[in-house]
Design an enzyme around this catalytic site. Sequence first.
Site, mmCIF file in Angstrom:
data_model
loop_
_atom_site.group_PDB
_atom_site.id
_atom_site.type_symbol
_atom_site.label_atom_id
_atom_site.label_comp_id
_atom_site.label_asym_id
_atom_site.label_seq_id
_atom_site.Cartn_x
_atom_site.Cartn_y
_atom_site.Cartn_z
ATOM 1 N N SER A 39 0.816 -1.210 0.000
ATOM 2 C CA SER A 39 0.000 0.000 0.000
ATOM 3 C C SER A 39 0.855 1.268 0.000
ATOM 4 O O SER A 39 0.461 2.288 -0.557
ATOM 5 C CB SER A 39 -0.932 -0.010 1.209
ATOM 6 O OG SER A 39 -0.174 -0.190 2.395
ATOM 7 N N ASP A 100 10.196 0.808 -1.936
ATOM 8 C CA ASP A 100 9.396 -0.328 -1.486
ATOM 9 C C ASP A 100 8.853 -0.052 -0.088
ATOM 10 O O ASP A 100 9.266 0.912 0.563
ATOM 11 C CB ASP A 100 10.285 -1.589 -1.462
ATOM 12 C CG ASP A 100 9.489 -2.871 -1.580
ATOM 13 O OD1 ASP A 100 8.261 -2.833 -1.427
ATOM 14 O OD2 ASP A 100 10.108 -3.925 -1.819
ATOM 15 N N GLY A 101 7.950 -0.885 0.362
ATOM 16 C CA GLY A 101 7.456 -0.790 1.735
ATOM 17 C C GLY A 101 8.022 -1.943 2.548
ATOM 18 O O GLY A 101 8.723 -2.808 2.017
ATOM 19 N N ASP A 103 7.206 -4.533 6.336
ATOM 20 C CA ASP A 103 6.309 -4.834 7.457
ATOM 21 C C ASP A 103 6.986 -4.519 8.787
ATOM 22 O O ASP A 103 6.344 -4.046 9.713
ATOM 23 C CB ASP A 103 5.893 -6.304 7.402
ATOM 24 C CG ASP A 103 5.195 -6.610 6.094
ATOM 25 O OD1 ASP A 103 4.213 -5.926 5.782
ATOM 26 O OD2 ASP A 103 5.653 -7.497 5.367
ATOM 27 N N LYS A 113 9.428 -8.640 5.135
ATOM 28 C CA LYS A 113 8.512 -8.263 4.064
ATOM 29 C C LYS A 113 7.722 -9.483 3.629
ATOM 30 O O LYS A 113 8.100 -10.596 3.921
ATOM 31 C CB LYS A 113 9.307 -7.706 2.877
ATOM 32 C CG LYS A 113 9.979 -6.368 3.209
ATOM 33 C CD LYS A 113 10.790 -5.803 2.078
ATOM 34 C CE LYS A 113 10.092 -5.705 0.773
ATOM 35 N NZ LYS A 113 8.812 -4.999 0.792
ATOM 36 N N GLU A 122 10.358 -9.148 -5.103
ATOM 37 C CA GLU A 122 10.958 -7.986 -4.422
ATOM 38 C C GLU A 122 12.429 -8.248 -4.144
ATOM 39 O O GLU A 122 13.265 -7.359 -4.259
ATOM 40 C CB GLU A 122 10.228 -7.698 -3.111
ATOM 41 C CG GLU A 122 8.845 -7.110 -3.345
ATOM 42 C CD GLU A 122 8.119 -6.773 -2.058
ATOM 43 O OE1 GLU A 122 7.246 -5.915 -2.099
ATOM 44 O OE2 GLU A 122 8.428 -7.368 -1.005
HETATM 45 O O1 LIG Z 1 4.134 -8.583 0.423
HETATM 46 C C1 LIG Z 1 4.145 -7.363 0.457
HETATM 47 C C2 LIG Z 1 5.356 -6.518 0.448
HETATM 48 O O2 LIG Z 1 6.488 -7.101 1.008
HETATM 49 C C3 LIG Z 1 5.064 -5.127 1.008
HETATM 50 O O3 LIG Z 1 6.088 -4.312 0.546
HETATM 51 C C4 LIG Z 1 5.054 -5.071 2.548
HETATM 52 O O4 LIG Z 1 4.077 -5.988 3.059
HETATM 53 C C5 LIG Z 1 4.669 -3.627 3.033
HETATM 54 O O5 LIG Z 1 3.381 -3.326 2.586
HETATM 55 P P1 LIG Z 1 2.607 -1.984 2.974
HETATM 56 O O6 LIG Z 1 3.272 -0.879 2.239
HETATM 57 O O7 LIG Z 1 1.200 -2.235 2.520
HETATM 58 O O8 LIG Z 1 2.717 -1.814 4.470
#
Ligand SMILES: O=C[C@H](O)[C@H](O)[C@H](O)COP(=O)(O)O
Length: 276
Positions: A39, A100-101, A103, A113, A122
């Site tokens: 997200s 990237d994001g 967790d 992640k 990724e």
């Molecule tokens: O599987 C998802 C990825 O590794 C995302 O980059 C990670 O979960 C972070 O997602 P978010 O930006 O929704 O917190």
Amino acid sequence: MATPIDLETIEAAKRKAAFQAVADHFRSDMAFVGIGSGSTIVYGVEAIKAHLAAHPPPPGHMNWFVPTGWNSKKVIEAAGLTPITFDSVPADVMLEVCFDGADEVDDELNCIKGGGACLFQEKLVACRTQRRLLTQWKTIPIEVAPIAYQAVIAALKGLGSTGPVLREHSLSKTGPIQTDQSFYIVDAPFKQLLTPSDVEAGAEFGKDGVWDVDTLAKEIKKINGVLEVGLFHGMNGEEVAASGVKGRGGQKPVAVYFGLADGGVTVMHYKDLKKK
Ligand SMILES: O=C[C@H](O)[C@H](O)[C@H](O)COP(=O)(O)O
């Protein structure tokens, strides 16, 4: 009891962190840029689009955006940017930057992640990137071959994971969720992971489910049926380059941007950590 932070504040914080990461590290003359999943990256792509509108690339210059999955590609396309598949990037070309994001991020920028089931691509992209920027479950997502998931769960229990589970759709009659590779995700809880510094300081690991990040990632990767593990650890791309290795990036980011509830953004850059 602490007041829960509302969704609007969380989203505003993620957006602000993503915009700052892009402002600090994106340039219109970049050729290949990695785009992660999740997200937060939606805001990163929004920031890139705005940057390109304000600072168009040099005439004739193409910006190529390398997605890390189906959803990531859709986000790139929806912004009117140009995606290029990972396997179409010339073999001798490194991505200049990847946004990237994550967790979870620890004090040494190791990341967990895969919360959204994206981790294999990724990691592929991360390992071809000079600089990764991350904006911010103690469970570790692991991508596994469907036929092997029960054996993988048994092996994870052998490593000390307490209750690894196959991730299923919330509507469980639709079965296990599938990744972009049509694999399954097993979520494996472990005790708090030790960092390399903890190990240097003499902390013991390898028994009773206590592990350091690097060793656990390697042990999980060794299990038959595991495609990838959602622990992004080891070196970052700049450290890999400084070690003299060419054509390879690193799994860790060079910096992490945390959006805060008060509207601020905190940046953790690996060079600052080293000075401590
Ligand atoms: O599987 C998802 C990825 O590794 C995302 O980059 C990670 O979960 C972070 O997602 P978010 O930006 O929704 O917190």
